[in-house]
Scaffold this motif. Structure first.
Motif, PDB file in Angstrom:
ATOM      1  N   ASP A  98       5.861   8.324   4.346  1.00 57.00           N
ATOM      2  CA  ASP A  98       6.262   9.451   4.642  1.00 57.00           C
ATOM      3  C   ASP A  98       4.603   9.190   3.602  1.00 57.00           C
ATOM      4  O   ASP A  98       2.740   9.972   3.923  1.00 57.00           O
ATOM      5  N   ARG A  99       3.830   8.811   3.075  1.00 56.77           N
ATOM      6  CA  ARG A  99       3.126   8.992   2.281  1.00 56.77           C
ATOM      7  C   ARG A  99       2.408   7.934   2.750  1.00 56.77           C
ATOM      8  O   ARG A  99       0.885   8.627   2.963  1.00 56.77           O
ATOM      9  N   LEU A 100       2.390   7.009   4.051  1.00 55.33           N
ATOM     10  CA  LEU A 100       1.270   5.632   4.372  1.00 55.33           C
ATOM     11  C   LEU A 100       1.163   6.420   5.620  1.00 55.33           C
ATOM     12  O   LEU A 100      -0.464   7.244   6.326  1.00 55.33           O
ATOM     13  N   ARG A 106      10.365   1.214 -10.343  1.00 55.21           N
ATOM     14  CA  ARG A 106      10.268   2.122  -9.503  1.00 55.21           C
ATOM     15  C   ARG A 106       8.917   3.147  -9.514  1.00 55.21           C
ATOM     16  O   ARG A 106       8.910   3.691 -10.742  1.00 55.21           O
ATOM     17  N   SER A 107       8.611   3.629  -8.323  1.00 55.58           N
ATOM     18  CA  SER A 107       7.419   4.500  -8.484  1.00 55.58           C
ATOM     19  C   SER A 107       8.277   5.489  -6.942  1.00 55.58           C
ATOM     20  O   SER A 107       6.979   5.988  -5.823  1.00 55.58           O
ATOM     21  N   ASP A 108       9.172   6.097  -6.979  1.00 54.24           N
ATOM     22  CA  ASP A 108       9.803   7.157  -6.470  1.00 54.24           C
ATOM     23  C   ASP A 108       8.933   8.459  -6.204  1.00 54.24           C
ATOM     24  O   ASP A 108       8.693   9.626  -5.398  1.00 54.24           O
ATOM     25  N   LYS A 109       9.348   8.556  -7.865  1.00 53.23           N
ATOM     26  CA  LYS A 109       8.937   9.979  -8.316  1.00 53.23           C
ATOM     27  C   LYS A 109       7.807   9.841  -8.892  1.00 53.23           C
ATOM     28  O   LYS A 109       8.131   9.706  -9.721  1.00 53.23           O
ATOM     29  N   VAL A 110       6.977  11.678  -8.940  1.00 57.21           N
ATOM     30  CA  VAL A 110       6.402  12.057 -10.491  1.00 57.21           C
ATOM     31  C   VAL A 110       6.746  11.583 -11.753  1.00 57.21           C
ATOM     32  O   VAL A 110       6.078  11.146 -12.720  1.00 57.21           O
ATOM     33  N   GLU A 111       7.726  11.792 -12.058  1.00 54.69           N
ATOM     34  CA  GLU A 111       8.666  11.504 -13.365  1.00 54.69           C
ATOM     35  C   GLU A 111       8.568   9.946 -13.498  1.00 54.69           C
ATOM     36  O   GLU A 111       8.497   9.752 -14.618  1.00 54.69           O
ATOM     37  N   ASP A 112       8.589   9.247 -12.494  1.00 55.37           N
ATOM     38  CA  ASP A 112       8.429   7.342 -12.856  1.00 55.37           C
ATOM     39  C   ASP A 112       7.155   6.946 -13.188  1.00 55.37           C
ATOM     40  O   ASP A 112       7.176   5.954 -13.993  1.00 55.37           O
ATOM     41  N   VAL A 113       6.372   7.290 -12.319  1.00 52.95           N
ATOM     42  CA  VAL A 113       4.907   7.454 -13.147  1.00 52.95           C
ATOM     43  C   VAL A 113       4.728   7.049 -14.494  1.00 52.95           C
ATOM     44  O   VAL A 113       5.217   6.831 -16.017  1.00 52.95           O
ATOM     45  N   ASP A 114       5.359   8.479 -15.118  1.00 53.33           N
ATOM     46  CA  ASP A 114       5.406   9.305 -16.826  1.00 53.33           C
ATOM     47  C   ASP A 114       6.003   7.378 -17.631  1.00 53.33           C
ATOM     48  O   ASP A 114       5.952   7.225 -18.353  1.00 53.33           O
ATOM     49  N   ALA A 138       0.430   9.962   6.266  1.00 56.15           N
ATOM     50  CA  ALA A 138      -0.359  10.907   5.205  1.00 56.15           C
ATOM     51  C   ALA A 138      -1.468  10.822   4.782  1.00 56.15           C
ATOM     52  O   ALA A 138      -2.448  11.253   5.104  1.00 56.15           O
ATOM     53  N   ARG A 139      -1.532   9.355   5.110  1.00 54.89           N
ATOM     54  CA  ARG A 139      -2.827   8.215   4.264  1.00 54.89           C
ATOM     55  C   ARG A 139      -3.200   8.060   5.731  1.00 54.89           C
ATOM     56  O   ARG A 139      -4.540   7.712   6.198  1.00 54.89           O
ATOM     57  N   GLY A 140      -2.836   8.442   7.138  1.00 50.84           N
ATOM     58  CA  GLY A 140      -3.014   8.381   8.251  1.00 50.84           C
ATOM     59  C   GLY A 140      -2.841   7.089   9.297  1.00 50.84           C
ATOM     60  O   GLY A 140      -3.450   6.470   9.898  1.00 50.84           O
ATOM     61  N   PRO A 146       1.069  -1.084  -0.228  1.00 45.52           N
ATOM     62  CA  PRO A 146      -0.448   0.055   0.248  1.00 45.52           C
ATOM     63  C   PRO A 146       1.017   1.218  -0.289  1.00 45.52           C
ATOM     64  O   PRO A 146       1.771   1.210   0.550  1.00 45.52           O
ATOM     65  N   GLY A 147       0.610   2.196  -0.483  1.00 48.33           N
ATOM     66  CA  GLY A 147       0.890   2.816  -0.936  1.00 48.33           C
ATOM     67  C   GLY A 147       2.611   3.458  -1.456  1.00 48.33           C
ATOM     68  O   GLY A 147       2.231   4.540  -2.322  1.00 48.33           O
ATOM     69  N   VAL A 148       2.253   2.422  -2.383  1.00 50.83           N
ATOM     70  CA  VAL A 148       3.860   2.357  -3.697  1.00 50.83           C
ATOM     71  C   VAL A 148       3.059   2.928  -5.059  1.00 50.83           C
ATOM     72  O   VAL A 148       4.200   3.766  -4.852  1.00 50.83           O
ATOM     73  N   GLY A 149       1.858   3.077  -5.435  1.00 52.39           N
ATOM     74  CA  GLY A 149       1.313   4.218  -6.077  1.00 52.39           C
ATOM     75  C   GLY A 149       0.947   3.135  -7.285  1.00 52.39           C
ATOM     76  O   GLY A 149       1.051   3.754  -8.529  1.00 52.39           O
ATOM     77  N   LYS A 150      -0.311   2.228  -6.546  1.00 50.86           N
ATOM     78  CA  LYS A 150      -1.041   1.490  -7.047  1.00 50.86           C
ATOM     79  C   LYS A 150      -1.551   1.820  -8.453  1.00 50.86           C
ATOM     80  O   LYS A 150      -1.501   1.752  -9.650  1.00 50.86           O
ATOM     81  N   THR A 151      -2.667   2.374  -7.733  1.00 49.70           N
ATOM     82  CA  THR A 151      -3.936   3.605  -8.155  1.00 49.70           C
ATOM     83  C   THR A 151      -3.104   4.210  -8.860  1.00 49.70           C
ATOM     84  O   THR A 151      -3.681   3.937 -10.121  1.00 49.70           O
ATOM     85  N   THR A 152      -2.303   5.327  -8.491  1.00 49.57           N
ATOM     86  CA  THR A 152      -2.281   6.286  -9.896  1.00 49.57           C
ATOM     87  C   THR A 152      -1.922   5.931 -10.523  1.00 49.57           C
ATOM     88  O   THR A 152      -1.745   6.425 -12.053  1.00 49.57           O
ATOM     89  N   HIS A 153      -0.865   4.952 -11.220  1.00 51.48           N
ATOM     90  CA  HIS A 153      -0.553   4.014 -11.464  1.00 51.48           C
ATOM     91  C   HIS A 153      -1.305   3.246 -12.902  1.00 51.48           C
ATOM     92  O   HIS A 153      -1.688   3.303 -14.050  1.00 51.48           O
TER      93      HIS A 153
HETATM   94  P1  DAT Z   1      -1.056   2.769  -3.747  1.00 52.56           P
HETATM   95  O1  DAT Z   1      -2.551   2.623  -4.888  1.00 52.56           O
HETATM   96  O2  DAT Z   1       0.047   1.749  -4.258  1.00 52.56           O
HETATM   97  O3  DAT Z   1      -2.117   2.481  -2.102  1.00 52.56           O
HETATM   98  P2  DAT Z   1      -1.207   5.501  -4.212  1.00 52.56           P
HETATM   99  O4  DAT Z   1      -1.046   5.436  -6.105  1.00 52.56           O
HETATM  100  O5  DAT Z   1      -2.689   5.907  -3.822  1.00 52.56           O
HETATM  101  O6  DAT Z   1      -0.641   4.189  -3.536  1.00 52.56           O
HETATM  102  O7  DAT Z   1      -0.279   6.634  -3.606  1.00 52.56           O
HETATM  103  C1  DAT Z   1       0.196   6.645  -2.517  1.00 52.56           C
HETATM  104  C2  DAT Z   1       0.173   8.281  -2.698  1.00 52.56           C
HETATM  105  O8  DAT Z   1       1.453   8.617  -2.870  1.00 52.56           O
HETATM  106  C3  DAT Z   1      -1.347   9.363  -3.141  1.00 52.56           C
HETATM  107  O9  DAT Z   1      -0.717  10.743  -2.956  1.00 52.56           O
HETATM  108  C4  DAT Z   1      -0.087   9.888  -4.689  1.00 52.56           C
HETATM  109  C5  DAT Z   1       1.505   9.462  -4.554  1.00 52.56           C
HETATM  110  N1  DAT Z   1       2.135   8.841  -5.565  1.00 52.56           N
HETATM  111  C6  DAT Z   1       2.230   7.483  -5.709  1.00 52.56           C
HETATM  112  N2  DAT Z   1       3.148   7.703  -6.632  1.00 52.56           N
HETATM  113  C7  DAT Z   1       3.632   8.570  -6.910  1.00 52.56           C
HETATM  114  C8  DAT Z   1       5.337   8.739  -7.444  1.00 52.56           C
HETATM  115  N3  DAT Z   1       5.577   7.620  -8.320  1.00 52.56           N
HETATM  116  N4  DAT Z   1       5.663   9.912  -6.881  1.00 52.56           N
HETATM  117  C9  DAT Z   1       5.889  10.799  -6.209  1.00 52.56           C
HETATM  118  N5  DAT Z   1       3.979  10.361  -5.397  1.00 52.56           N
HETATM  119  C10 DAT Z   1       3.751   9.017  -5.874  1.00 52.56           C
END
Ligand code: DAT
Length: 198
Positions: free
Chosen positions: A108-110, A149-157, A112-114, A14-21
């Motif tokens: 930090d992400r987790l 890797r899913s550390d930075k915003v640029e990683d997503v693109d 922030a999610r409480g 959880p928090g790695v960026g699955k939903t975002t991706h």
């Molecule tokens: P998950 O679905 O794995 O729980 P998420 O997509 O909800 O994760 O992302 C958790 C938070 O982190 C959300 O605020 C977006 C941010 N985030 C995700 N991937 C990121 C990335 N590669 N760079 C920066 N922020 C990212």
């Protein structure tokens, strides 16, 4: 029926960026995003909450039956977004993406999610011990498991672009689509009926 588009799992702690991706991939590929957590909640495929962590105890058998009914295996073009992966039979799946994140960033992400206490600790340990990567490697053929890797915003693109390229290659390699039972040594979903915490 042969699926003319691949099915892709996006997994990780959880928090790695699955939903975002998964959302971005679904948009750019025109695929359907399946948020398994949402289905579990909406359809009530759980047996209440774990007292200590407050996480849902998932009824995997009901979940799997439900997904089976959607015909996603025959249709293809689905992005399965979940923090577990070995539940899904390999014959459904063409690619398993395991997202990874630096532990400080994940902390930090987790928070922030409480998340706190045991729930935070368990998820941090899970990422550090690469639990999901091992689960993916144990459950699926090595060549379909990819760690990104899913550390930075640029990683997503960058990741989305890479997967788009992979999908094009899959279509070239499977001009007539892909039958469910193609591929060797398919391992059936292990742990059916087992309990998973979300
Ligand atoms: P998950 O679905 O794995 O729980 P998420 O997509 O909800 O994760 O992302 C958790 C938070 O982190 C959300 O605020 C977006 C941010 N985030 C995700 N991937 C990121 C990335 N590669 N760079 C920066 N922020 C990212």
């Amino acid at each position: 029926m042969a699926r003319t588009n691949p099915n892709i799992i996006v997994t990780g702690t959880p928090g790695v960026g699955k939903t975002t991706h998964a959302e971005q991939l679904a948009r750019s590929l025109g695929f359907k995003h399946i948020s398994v957590n949402q289905i579990v909640k909406d359809e009530g495929f759980h047996e209440g909450k774990d007292e200590e962590t407050g996480s849902w105890i998932v009824d995997e058998e009901k979940l799997l039956d439900y997904l089976e009914e959607t015909d996603l295996s025959a249709l293809g073009g689905h992005i399965l977004d979940w923090h577990a992966c070995d539940l899904f039979p390999e014959r459904w799946i063409d690619l398993v993406i395991v997202l990874r994140c630096d532990s400080t960033t994940l902390y930090d992400r987790l928070t922030a999610r409480g998340y706190k206490g045991k729930k935070l600790e368990e998820n941090m340990d899970s990422e550090i011990m690469q639990v999901l990567l091992d689960e993916a490697r144990e459950g699926y053929r090595e060549e379909i498991v990819v760690e990104l890797r899913s550390d930075k915003v640029e990683d997503v693109d960058g990741n989305v672009e890479r997967v788009e390229g992979w999908v094009e290659g899959w279509r070239r390699d499977n001009p007539k689509g892909r039958e469910e039972d193609e591929g060797e040594g398919a391992k059936e979903g292990e742990g059916e009926g087992a309990k998973t915490l979300v």
